[in-house]
Scaffold this motif. Structure first.
Motif, PDB file in Angstrom:
ATOM      1  N   MET A 236       0.838  -1.197   0.000  1.00  0.00           N
ATOM      2  CA  MET A 236       0.000   0.000   0.000  1.00  0.00           C
ATOM      3  C   MET A 236       0.873   1.247   0.000  1.00  0.00           C
ATOM      4  SD  MET A 236      -2.892   1.167   2.778  1.00  0.00           S
ATOM      5  CE  MET A 236      -3.629   2.788   2.659  1.00  0.00           C
ATOM      6  N   ALA A 237       0.454   2.295  -0.699  1.00  0.00           N
ATOM      7  CA  ALA A 237       1.211   3.544  -0.703  1.00  0.00           C
ATOM      8  C   ALA A 237       1.246   4.140   0.698  1.00  0.00           C
ATOM      9  CB  ALA A 237       0.573   4.534  -1.672  1.00  0.00           C
ATOM     10  N   ARG A 238       2.297   4.859   1.017  1.00  0.00           N
ATOM     11  CA  ARG A 238       2.400   5.464   2.337  1.00  0.00           C
ATOM     12  C   ARG A 238       1.252   6.432   2.548  1.00  0.00           C
ATOM     13  NH1 ARG A 238       7.861   8.350   3.107  1.00  0.00           N
ATOM     14  NH2 ARG A 238       6.753   8.996   4.975  1.00  0.00           N
ATOM     15  N   LEU A 239       0.684   6.382   3.763  1.00  0.00           N
ATOM     16  CA  LEU A 239      -0.466   7.219   4.069  1.00  0.00           C
ATOM     17  C   LEU A 239      -0.102   8.695   3.934  1.00  0.00           C
ATOM     18  CD1 LEU A 239      -1.799   5.300   7.186  1.00  0.00           C
ATOM     19  CD2 LEU A 239      -2.537   5.098   4.818  1.00  0.00           C
ATOM     20  N   PHE A 240      -0.986   9.423   3.271  1.00  0.00           N
ATOM     21  CA  PHE A 240      -0.861  10.854   3.070  1.00  0.00           C
ATOM     22  C   PHE A 240       0.325  11.255   2.211  1.00  0.00           C
ATOM     23  CE2 PHE A 240      -3.732  10.782   6.675  1.00  0.00           C
ATOM     24  CZ  PHE A 240      -4.732  11.572   6.178  1.00  0.00           C
ATOM     25  N   ASP A 241       0.978  10.283   1.547  1.00  0.00           N
ATOM     26  CA  ASP A 241       1.908  10.624   0.485  1.00  0.00           C
ATOM     27  C   ASP A 241       1.189  10.619  -0.861  1.00  0.00           C
ATOM     28  OD1 ASP A 241       3.986  10.980   2.121  1.00  0.00           O
ATOM     29  OD2 ASP A 241       5.093   9.186   1.564  1.00  0.00           O
ATOM     30  N   LEU A 242      -0.072  10.187  -0.852  1.00  0.00           N
ATOM     31  CA  LEU A 242      -0.828  10.120  -2.097  1.00  0.00           C
ATOM     32  C   LEU A 242      -1.223  11.509  -2.560  1.00  0.00           C
ATOM     33  CD1 LEU A 242      -3.246   7.218  -1.196  1.00  0.00           C
ATOM     34  CD2 LEU A 242      -1.452   7.146  -2.907  1.00  0.00           C
ATOM     35  N   GLU A 243      -1.071  11.746  -3.871  1.00  0.00           N
ATOM     36  CA  GLU A 243      -1.618  12.957  -4.447  1.00  0.00           C
ATOM     37  C   GLU A 243      -3.096  12.726  -4.685  1.00  0.00           C
ATOM     38  OE1 GLU A 243       0.569  13.289  -8.011  1.00  0.00           O
ATOM     39  OE2 GLU A 243       2.338  14.145  -7.060  1.00  0.00           O
ATOM     40  N   GLU A 244      -3.891  13.795  -4.595  1.00  0.00           N
ATOM     41  CA  GLU A 244      -5.305  13.618  -4.895  1.00  0.00           C
ATOM     42  C   GLU A 244      -5.461  13.438  -6.388  1.00  0.00           C
ATOM     43  OE1 GLU A 244      -9.647  15.549  -3.972  1.00  0.00           O
ATOM     44  OE2 GLU A 244      -7.842  16.496  -3.214  1.00  0.00           O
ATOM     45  N   ILE A 245      -6.287  12.482  -6.771  1.00  0.00           N
ATOM     46  CA  ILE A 245      -6.403  12.077  -8.168  1.00  0.00           C
ATOM     47  C   ILE A 245      -7.672  12.656  -8.766  1.00  0.00           C
ATOM     48  CG2 ILE A 245      -6.575  10.090  -9.719  1.00  0.00           C
ATOM     49  CD1 ILE A 245      -5.262   8.512  -7.311  1.00  0.00           C
ATOM     50  N   PHE A 246      -7.552  13.358  -9.870  1.00  0.00           N
ATOM     51  CA  PHE A 246      -8.710  13.853 -10.604  1.00  0.00           C
ATOM     52  C   PHE A 246      -8.723  13.174 -11.960  1.00  0.00           C
ATOM     53  CE2 PHE A 246      -7.891  17.244  -7.614  1.00  0.00           C
ATOM     54  CZ  PHE A 246      -9.161  17.539  -7.151  1.00  0.00           C
ATOM     55  N   LEU A 247      -9.767  12.398 -12.222  1.00  0.00           N
ATOM     56  CA  LEU A 247      -9.884  11.720 -13.502  1.00  0.00           C
ATOM     57  C   LEU A 247     -10.794  12.556 -14.388  1.00  0.00           C
ATOM     58  CD1 LEU A 247     -10.302   8.147 -12.075  1.00  0.00           C
ATOM     59  CD2 LEU A 247      -8.256   9.154 -13.075  1.00  0.00           C
ATOM     60  N   ASP A 248     -10.210  13.218 -15.370  1.00  0.00           N
ATOM     61  CA  ASP A 248     -10.940  14.224 -16.130  1.00  0.00           C
ATOM     62  C   ASP A 248     -11.714  13.610 -17.283  1.00  0.00           C
ATOM     63  OD1 ASP A 248      -9.739  15.989 -14.475  1.00  0.00           O
ATOM     64  OD2 ASP A 248      -8.172  16.576 -15.881  1.00  0.00           O
ATOM     65  N   ALA A 249     -12.986  14.036 -17.405  1.00  0.00           N
ATOM     66  CA  ALA A 249     -13.797  13.607 -18.534  1.00  0.00           C
ATOM     67  C   ALA A 249     -13.330  14.305 -19.803  1.00  0.00           C
ATOM     68  CB  ALA A 249     -15.263  13.910 -18.264  1.00  0.00           C
ATOM     69  N   ASP A 250     -12.899  15.539 -19.663  1.00  0.00           N
ATOM     70  CA  ASP A 250     -12.449  16.307 -20.821  1.00  0.00           C
ATOM     71  C   ASP A 250     -11.138  16.967 -20.452  1.00  0.00           C
ATOM     72  OD1 ASP A 250     -12.073  17.778 -23.061  1.00  0.00           O
ATOM     73  OD2 ASP A 250     -13.866  19.028 -22.861  1.00  0.00           O
ATOM     74  N   ALA A 251     -10.052  16.227 -20.580  1.00  0.00           N
ATOM     75  CA  ALA A 251      -8.754  16.729 -20.144  1.00  0.00           C
ATOM     76  C   ALA A 251      -8.323  17.952 -20.930  1.00  0.00           C
ATOM     77  CB  ALA A 251      -7.707  15.621 -20.277  1.00  0.00           C
ATOM     78  N   ALA A 252      -8.895  18.152 -22.120  1.00  0.00           N
ATOM     79  CA  ALA A 252      -8.509  19.310 -22.920  1.00  0.00           C
ATOM     80  C   ALA A 252      -9.079  20.593 -22.351  1.00  0.00           C
ATOM     81  CB  ALA A 252      -8.983  19.116 -24.363  1.00  0.00           C
ATOM     82  N   SER A 253     -10.163  20.515 -21.564  1.00  0.00           N
ATOM     83  CA  SER A 253     -10.818  21.724 -21.089  1.00  0.00           C
ATOM     84  C   SER A 253     -10.333  22.155 -19.719  1.00  0.00           C
ATOM     85  CB  SER A 253     -12.334  21.517 -21.053  1.00  0.00           C
ATOM     86  OG  SER A 253     -12.667  20.511 -20.107  1.00  0.00           O
ATOM     87  N   VAL A 254      -9.976  21.206 -18.851  1.00  0.00           N
ATOM     88  CA  VAL A 254      -9.535  21.582 -17.507  1.00  0.00           C
ATOM     89  C   VAL A 254      -8.639  20.493 -16.953  1.00  0.00           C
ATOM     90  CG1 VAL A 254     -11.617  20.573 -16.487  1.00  0.00           C
ATOM     91  CG2 VAL A 254     -10.291  22.228 -15.175  1.00  0.00           C
ATOM     92  N   ARG A 255      -7.537  20.921 -16.291  1.00  0.00           N
ATOM     93  CA  ARG A 255      -6.659  19.997 -15.597  1.00  0.00           C
ATOM     94  C   ARG A 255      -6.472  20.525 -14.189  1.00  0.00           C
ATOM     95  NH1 ARG A 255      -1.701  19.947 -16.968  1.00  0.00           N
ATOM     96  NH2 ARG A 255      -1.716  21.883 -18.157  1.00  0.00           N
ATOM     97  N   LEU A 256      -7.275  20.012 -13.264  1.00  0.00           N
ATOM     98  CA  LEU A 256      -7.159  20.457 -11.886  1.00  0.00           C
ATOM     99  C   LEU A 256      -5.818  20.004 -11.316  1.00  0.00           C
ATOM    100  CD1 LEU A 256     -10.749  19.655 -10.652  1.00  0.00           C
ATOM    101  CD2 LEU A 256      -9.760  21.921 -10.874  1.00  0.00           C
ATOM    102  N   PRO A 257      -5.179  20.852 -10.495  1.00  0.00           N
ATOM    103  CA  PRO A 257      -3.876  20.470  -9.943  1.00  0.00           C
ATOM    104  C   PRO A 257      -4.007  19.341  -8.942  1.00  0.00           C
ATOM    105  CG  PRO A 257      -4.651  22.490  -8.912  1.00  0.00           C
ATOM    106  CD  PRO A 257      -5.622  22.175 -10.030  1.00  0.00           C
TER     107      PRO A 257
ATOM    108  N   GLY B 189      -7.060  25.768 -17.349  1.00  0.00           N
ATOM    109  CA  GLY B 189      -8.497  25.792 -17.554  1.00  0.00           C
ATOM    110  C   GLY B 189      -9.289  25.797 -16.257  1.00  0.00           C
ATOM    111  N   VAL B 190      -8.616  26.030 -15.125  1.00  0.00           N
ATOM    112  CA  VAL B 190      -9.302  26.095 -13.829  1.00  0.00           C
ATOM    113  C   VAL B 190      -9.937  27.471 -13.641  1.00  0.00           C
ATOM    114  CG1 VAL B 190      -9.015  25.923 -11.323  1.00  0.00           C
ATOM    115  CG2 VAL B 190      -7.731  24.400 -12.838  1.00  0.00           C
ATOM    116  N   LEU B 191      -9.239  28.521 -14.066  1.00  0.00           N
ATOM    117  CA  LEU B 191      -9.726  29.891 -13.923  1.00  0.00           C
ATOM    118  C   LEU B 191      -9.887  30.543 -15.288  1.00  0.00           C
ATOM    119  CD1 LEU B 191      -7.463  31.233 -10.999  1.00  0.00           C
ATOM    120  CD2 LEU B 191      -9.765  30.249 -10.837  1.00  0.00           C
ATOM    121  N   GLU B 192     -10.834  31.480 -15.341  1.00  0.00           N
ATOM    122  CA  GLU B 192     -10.966  32.364 -16.501  1.00  0.00           C
ATOM    123  C   GLU B 192     -10.886  33.789 -15.988  1.00  0.00           C
ATOM    124  OE1 GLU B 192     -14.707  31.355 -18.186  1.00  0.00           O
ATOM    125  OE2 GLU B 192     -15.899  32.302 -16.626  1.00  0.00           O
TER     126      GLU B 192
END
Length: 326
Positions: free
Chosen positions: A1-22, A78-81
Motif C-alpha cells: 500500500m502507498a504510504r499514508l498521506f503521500d498520495l496525491e489527490e487524483i482527478f480523472l478528467d472527462a475532458d482533459a482538454a478543457s480543464v486539468r485540476l492540480p 483551464g481552472v480559472l478564466e
C-alpha cells in the motif's frame, strides 16, 4: 500500500482538454489556490480580483510573485478564466472546473455517512500491460486506487464494491493490455500462505490516521464552538481541515463493516471535520469578504462559504458539464 498521506489527490478528467485540476500536494500553491477559491466562490462562481487572490495566498506564506504565477498557471490549466476590470483583472472558476469541483464536493460530503450492505463478493481486476505502456499503467493504477481498490498481488487489484456501468466503461477505456474483471467470493485455505483480500489494505494504518485527525481537531472544537477563532486564523484552519480530511476518501476504501475492527473511527472523523469546517464558515467568510472589499472596494455579498450540507446538496449549482469522476 502507498504510504499514508503521500498520495496525491487524483482527478480523472472527462475532458482533459478543457480543464486539468492540480494534484493536491502538500505545500502546492496551485492546490491551495484552488481550495481557497472553491471554498468561497463556488456557489455563485464569483469573480475575485487578482489582488485579492494574491493577498489570500499571502496569508499562507506564498509570495506575491509566486501567487501571480499560480493564477497564471491555473488559468492555463483551464481552472480559472479572467477578465479586465479597468486597470485591474479578476478571475473565477471556469464552467468545467466548477463541474469537477461540485462533484468532488459531493463525494467528500457523502463520504462516511453510512455504508451499503455487502453481498460477500469481491471485484477483482487483473491486468497486464507492456513495459512501454508505463503512462497507461499508472493511469490504471491511479483510477483503481481512487475507486477504492488495492493491489492484492502485482497486477491484481481488489475491491468489495461492484462495478457500475460508468466504471466498466472507464476500465474499458484504460485497458491497453490484457485485462480480466470478475466478482467472486473468497475461500479460506488451511495454509499459512493464504492471503485474505482485506490484507491488501493497511487497515491499522488507516485507523491510526483517523485517530491522529480526531485527536488533533477535537482539541479545536471548544474554541470553534465559542466563536473565538476569527480572521486569518479561521481561513487557515478551515482550509487545513479540508485539505487533510479530503484525503480520507483515497485512503479509506469504505470496506464493509463486517471486515473492519469494532469502533472503526470513520464516522467520528466525519463529525469532527463537519464541526470544524462548518463552525469556521462564518468567521472565515467574513474575513474573505473584508479582504475582497478592501482590494476591490464596496461589499462582496457574492463571497459565500459553503457548508458540508451545501456540498452534499450541490447548493447553488449552475448548469455545468459533469466531470467523469462520478
Amino acid at each position: 500500500m502507498a504510504r499514508l498521506f503521500d498520495l496525491e489527490e487524483i482527478f480523472l478528467d472527462a475532458d482533459a482538454a478543457s480543464v486539468r485540476l492540480p494534484r493536491r500536494q502538500t505545500g502546492s500553491p496551485q492546490g491551495l489556490g484552488t481550495t481557497l477559491i472553491t471554498d468561497y466562490t463556488l456557489s455563485a462562481r464569483a469573480w475575485l480580483p487578482s489582488a485579492a487572490i494574491v493577498d489570500l495566498l499571502g496569508e499562507f506564506g506564498v509570495s506575491s510573485g509566486a501567487a501571480r504565477t499560480t493564477i497564471s498557471r491555473l488559468a492555463r490549466r483551464g481552472v480559472l478564466e479572467g477578465r479586465r476590470e479597468g486597470r485591474h483583472s479578476a478571475y473565477r472558476l471556469t464552467d468545467a472546473a466548477a463541474a469537477h469541483l461540485y462533484t468532488g464536493g459531493r463525494e467528500i460530503a457523502a463520504f462516511g455517512r453510512g455504508g451499503d450492505s455487502w453481498d460477500g463478493r469481491w471485484t477483482l481486476v487483473a491486468f497486464s500491460m507492456p513495459q512501454a505502456k508505463s503512462t497507461q499503467r499508472r493511469a490504471m493504477r491511479d483510477h483503481l486506487r481512487w475507486r477504492g481498490y488495492a493491489p492484492l498481488y502485482d497486477g491484481v487489484w481488489v475491491s468489495p464494491r461492484g462495478l457500475t456501468t460508468r466504471e466498466r466503461a472507464v476500465l474499458a477505456e484504460l485497458a491497453f493490455g490484457a485485462m480480466s474483471v470478475f466478482r467472486a467470493r473468497h475461500l479460506e485455505l488451511e495454509t499459512g500462505a493464504a492471503r485474505n483480500p482485506v490484507d491488501a489494505w493497511d487497515v491499522a494504518g488507516i485507523a491510526e490516521q483517523y485517530s491522529v485527525f480526531i485527536r488533533r481537531w477535537s482539541r479545536r472544537l471548544p474554541r470553534v464552538a465559542a466563536g473565538t477563532i476569527s480572521g486569518t486564523a479561521a481561513v487557515r484552519l478551515r482550509t487545513e481541515v479540508m485539505d487533510t480530511y479530503r484525503r480520507f476518501p483515497v485512503l479509506d476504501p469504505l470496506l464493509p463493516v463486517e471486515l473492519l475492527p469494532r469502533g472503526w473511527p470513520r464516522a467520528r472523523a466525519r463529525e469532527v471535520f463537519a464541526a470544524v469546517y462548518d463552525g469556521l464558515a462564518e468567521p472565515a467568510q467574513d474575513h474573505v469578504r473584508a479582504l475582497v472589499s478592501r482590494v476591490g472596494g464596496g461589499t462582496a455579498p457574492q463571497i459565500r462559504a459553503h457548508t458540508v450540507a451545501d456540498m452534499g446538496a450541490g447548493e447553488g449549482r449552475e448548469e455545468t458539464p459533469r466531470r467523469g469522476r462520478g
